[in-house]
Design a protein around this motif. Sequence first.
Motif, PDB file in Angstrom:
ATOM      1  N   ARG A 235     -64.582  32.809  29.824  1.00  0.00           N
ATOM      2  CA  ARG A 235     -65.256  31.581  30.270  1.00  0.00           C
ATOM      3  C   ARG A 235     -66.749  31.621  29.951  1.00  0.00           C
ATOM      4  O   ARG A 235     -67.328  30.642  29.497  1.00  0.00           O
ATOM      5  CB  ARG A 235     -65.045  31.377  31.763  1.00  0.00           C
ATOM      6  CG  ARG A 235     -63.684  30.858  32.085  1.00  0.00           C
ATOM      7  CD  ARG A 235     -63.576  30.519  33.533  1.00  0.00           C
ATOM      8  NE  ARG A 235     -62.219  30.068  33.827  1.00  0.00           N
ATOM      9  CZ  ARG A 235     -61.771  29.876  35.036  1.00  0.00           C
ATOM     10  NH1 ARG A 235     -62.558  30.080  36.068  1.00  0.00           N
ATOM     11  NH2 ARG A 235     -60.536  29.479  35.235  1.00  0.00           N
TER      12      ARG A 235
ATOM     13  N   MET B 165     -67.247  31.178  26.197  1.00  0.00           N
ATOM     14  CA  MET B 165     -67.086  29.779  25.792  1.00  0.00           C
ATOM     15  C   MET B 165     -68.287  28.940  26.232  1.00  0.00           C
ATOM     16  O   MET B 165     -68.745  28.062  25.497  1.00  0.00           O
ATOM     17  CB  MET B 165     -65.810  29.193  26.376  1.00  0.00           C
ATOM     18  CG  MET B 165     -64.534  29.768  25.775  1.00  0.00           C
ATOM     19  SD  MET B 165     -64.418  29.407  24.027  1.00  0.00           S
ATOM     20  CE  MET B 165     -64.528  31.029  23.324  1.00  0.00           C
ATOM     21  N   ALA B 166     -68.833  29.224  27.414  1.00  0.00           N
ATOM     22  CA  ALA B 166     -70.022  28.509  27.878  1.00  0.00           C
ATOM     23  C   ALA B 166     -71.224  28.821  26.986  1.00  0.00           C
ATOM     24  O   ALA B 166     -72.015  27.927  26.645  1.00  0.00           O
ATOM     25  CB  ALA B 166     -70.330  28.871  29.327  1.00  0.00           C
ATOM     26  N   GLU B 167     -71.350  30.095  26.568  1.00  0.00           N
ATOM     27  CA  GLU B 167     -72.430  30.472  25.654  1.00  0.00           C
ATOM     28  C   GLU B 167     -72.285  29.756  24.320  1.00  0.00           C
ATOM     29  O   GLU B 167     -73.263  29.275  23.742  1.00  0.00           O
ATOM     30  CB  GLU B 167     -72.450  31.987  25.444  1.00  0.00           C
ATOM     31  CG  GLU B 167     -72.926  32.772  26.642  1.00  0.00           C
ATOM     32  CD  GLU B 167     -72.779  34.273  26.445  1.00  0.00           C
ATOM     33  OE1 GLU B 167     -72.475  34.721  25.306  1.00  0.00           O
ATOM     34  OE2 GLU B 167     -72.951  35.010  27.430  1.00  0.00           O
ATOM     35  N   TRP B 168     -71.057  29.694  23.813  1.00  0.00           N
ATOM     36  CA  TRP B 168     -70.807  28.991  22.550  1.00  0.00           C
ATOM     37  C   TRP B 168     -71.141  27.503  22.694  1.00  0.00           C
ATOM     38  O   TRP B 168     -71.723  26.896  21.790  1.00  0.00           O
ATOM     39  CB  TRP B 168     -69.349  29.141  22.119  1.00  0.00           C
ATOM     40  CG  TRP B 168     -69.081  30.403  21.372  1.00  0.00           C
ATOM     41  CD1 TRP B 168     -68.520  31.536  21.863  1.00  0.00           C
ATOM     42  CD2 TRP B 168     -69.368  30.663  20.013  1.00  0.00           C
ATOM     43  NE1 TRP B 168     -68.438  32.494  20.895  1.00  0.00           N
ATOM     44  CE2 TRP B 168     -68.959  31.973  19.733  1.00  0.00           C
ATOM     45  CE3 TRP B 168     -69.950  29.917  18.991  1.00  0.00           C
ATOM     46  CZ2 TRP B 168     -69.094  32.556  18.485  1.00  0.00           C
ATOM     47  CZ3 TRP B 168     -70.074  30.505  17.735  1.00  0.00           C
ATOM     48  CH2 TRP B 168     -69.661  31.814  17.495  1.00  0.00           C
ATOM     49  N   ASP B 169     -70.773  26.900  23.819  1.00  0.00           N
ATOM     50  CA  ASP B 169     -71.090  25.482  24.038  1.00  0.00           C
ATOM     51  C   ASP B 169     -72.599  25.249  24.062  1.00  0.00           C
ATOM     52  O   ASP B 169     -73.099  24.280  23.463  1.00  0.00           O
ATOM     53  CB  ASP B 169     -70.461  24.982  25.343  1.00  0.00           C
ATOM     54  CG  ASP B 169     -68.957  24.808  25.246  1.00  0.00           C
ATOM     55  OD1 ASP B 169     -68.444  24.744  24.100  1.00  0.00           O
ATOM     56  OD2 ASP B 169     -68.306  24.740  26.305  1.00  0.00           O
ATOM     57  N   ARG B 170     -73.337  26.114  24.735  1.00  0.00           N
ATOM     58  CA  ARG B 170     -74.787  25.965  24.781  1.00  0.00           C
ATOM     59  C   ARG B 170     -75.397  26.161  23.393  1.00  0.00           C
ATOM     60  O   ARG B 170     -76.299  25.410  22.978  1.00  0.00           O
ATOM     61  CB  ARG B 170     -75.390  26.963  25.774  1.00  0.00           C
ATOM     62  CG  ARG B 170     -75.197  26.570  27.222  1.00  0.00           C
ATOM     63  CD  ARG B 170     -76.040  27.427  28.157  1.00  0.00           C
ATOM     64  NE  ARG B 170     -75.763  28.856  28.069  1.00  0.00           N
ATOM     65  CZ  ARG B 170     -74.817  29.487  28.782  1.00  0.00           C
ATOM     66  NH1 ARG B 170     -74.068  28.809  29.618  1.00  0.00           N
ATOM     67  NH2 ARG B 170     -74.637  30.779  28.651  1.00  0.00           N
TER      68      ARG B 170
ATOM     69  N   TRP C 148     -73.930  25.680  20.493  1.00  0.00           N
ATOM     70  CA  TRP C 148     -73.543  24.548  19.664  1.00  0.00           C
ATOM     71  C   TRP C 148     -74.361  23.304  20.030  1.00  0.00           C
ATOM     72  O   TRP C 148     -74.760  22.534  19.144  1.00  0.00           O
ATOM     73  CB  TRP C 148     -72.056  24.260  19.800  1.00  0.00           C
ATOM     74  CG  TRP C 148     -71.610  23.104  18.948  1.00  0.00           C
ATOM     75  CD1 TRP C 148     -71.196  21.895  19.360  1.00  0.00           C
ATOM     76  CD2 TRP C 148     -71.593  23.061  17.528  1.00  0.00           C
ATOM     77  NE1 TRP C 148     -70.899  21.096  18.309  1.00  0.00           N
ATOM     78  CE2 TRP C 148     -71.137  21.791  17.145  1.00  0.00           C
ATOM     79  CE3 TRP C 148     -71.928  23.981  16.524  1.00  0.00           C
ATOM     80  CZ2 TRP C 148     -70.995  21.395  15.819  1.00  0.00           C
ATOM     81  CZ3 TRP C 148     -71.770  23.581  15.204  1.00  0.00           C
ATOM     82  CH2 TRP C 148     -71.318  22.310  14.868  1.00  0.00           C
ATOM     83  N   ALA C 149     -74.649  23.106  21.292  1.00  0.00           N
ATOM     84  CA  ALA C 149     -75.468  21.976  21.707  1.00  0.00           C
ATOM     85  C   ALA C 149     -76.879  22.086  21.117  1.00  0.00           C
ATOM     86  O   ALA C 149     -77.515  21.068  20.820  1.00  0.00           O
ATOM     87  CB  ALA C 149     -75.534  21.908  23.227  1.00  0.00           C
TER      88      ALA C 149
ATOM     89  N   GLU D 186     -76.005  21.953  16.811  1.00  0.00           N
ATOM     90  CA  GLU D 186     -75.244  20.814  16.273  1.00  0.00           C
ATOM     91  C   GLU D 186     -76.121  19.685  15.754  1.00  0.00           C
ATOM     92  O   GLU D 186     -75.853  19.154  14.664  1.00  0.00           O
ATOM     93  CB  GLU D 186     -74.263  20.311  17.339  1.00  0.00           C
ATOM     94  CG  GLU D 186     -73.278  19.278  16.849  1.00  0.00           C
ATOM     95  CD  GLU D 186     -73.675  17.882  17.258  1.00  0.00           C
ATOM     96  OE1 GLU D 186     -73.185  16.943  16.617  1.00  0.00           O
ATOM     97  OE2 GLU D 186     -74.487  17.734  18.178  1.00  0.00           O
TER      98      GLU D 186
END
Length: 193
Positions: free
Chosen positions: A171, A174-179, A181-182, A185
């Motif tokens: 989890r 995935m949160a690190e990847w989301d941050r 990517w934000a 991106e």
Amino acid sequence: MRTLMHGWRRRRGPLGRRSDVVEAWTVLVVAVLVLVGAPLAGTAAAWWAHGEARSLSIEQRAERHRVRAEVIGGNDSLPSVRAGGQHAYRATVRWTDPGGATHTSTARVPADSRRGDRVDVWFDRQGRSVLPPVDETAVWEHTLTIGACATGGAVAVVLLGHLLVRRVALRRRMAEWDRAWARIEPEWTHRNA
């Protein structure tokens, strides 16, 4: 050595994440606990169980006595207990004590006993029919069962803990990847946020 380091997943580069390091250390801790801790827990539980079963056996031997008796009543009832690998039935038995007095009682006898057979029956101090005291084989069976169950339980708890740590690490990853990517991106897509 290179494979060992790669298998250890020690990453100091830009792709290395804290969750990977935590997960790698967790694998090491799990391995030590499963290979060393669980057997020690099983051994400790088996040692305790052996002492308890042994003291119960000694206590039962002190309060129970065996009598060689003759079966005088039938064993037409349903089996009452399983003793020594055989069904035991209640039947009327008669015996003579060392003082010469004759006694009659209902006791557990093996299933293949017939009228007139001489069998060993066990009584407590109050004269009630009881099971034979626990023997050494039963003590060791109990010891090994408790030790194996404790070892298996310890392994299950460790593996469950490892599963929980992996879920939390996933989890976080995935949160690190989301941050990340934000942050990245808008540069890749040339979109203004």
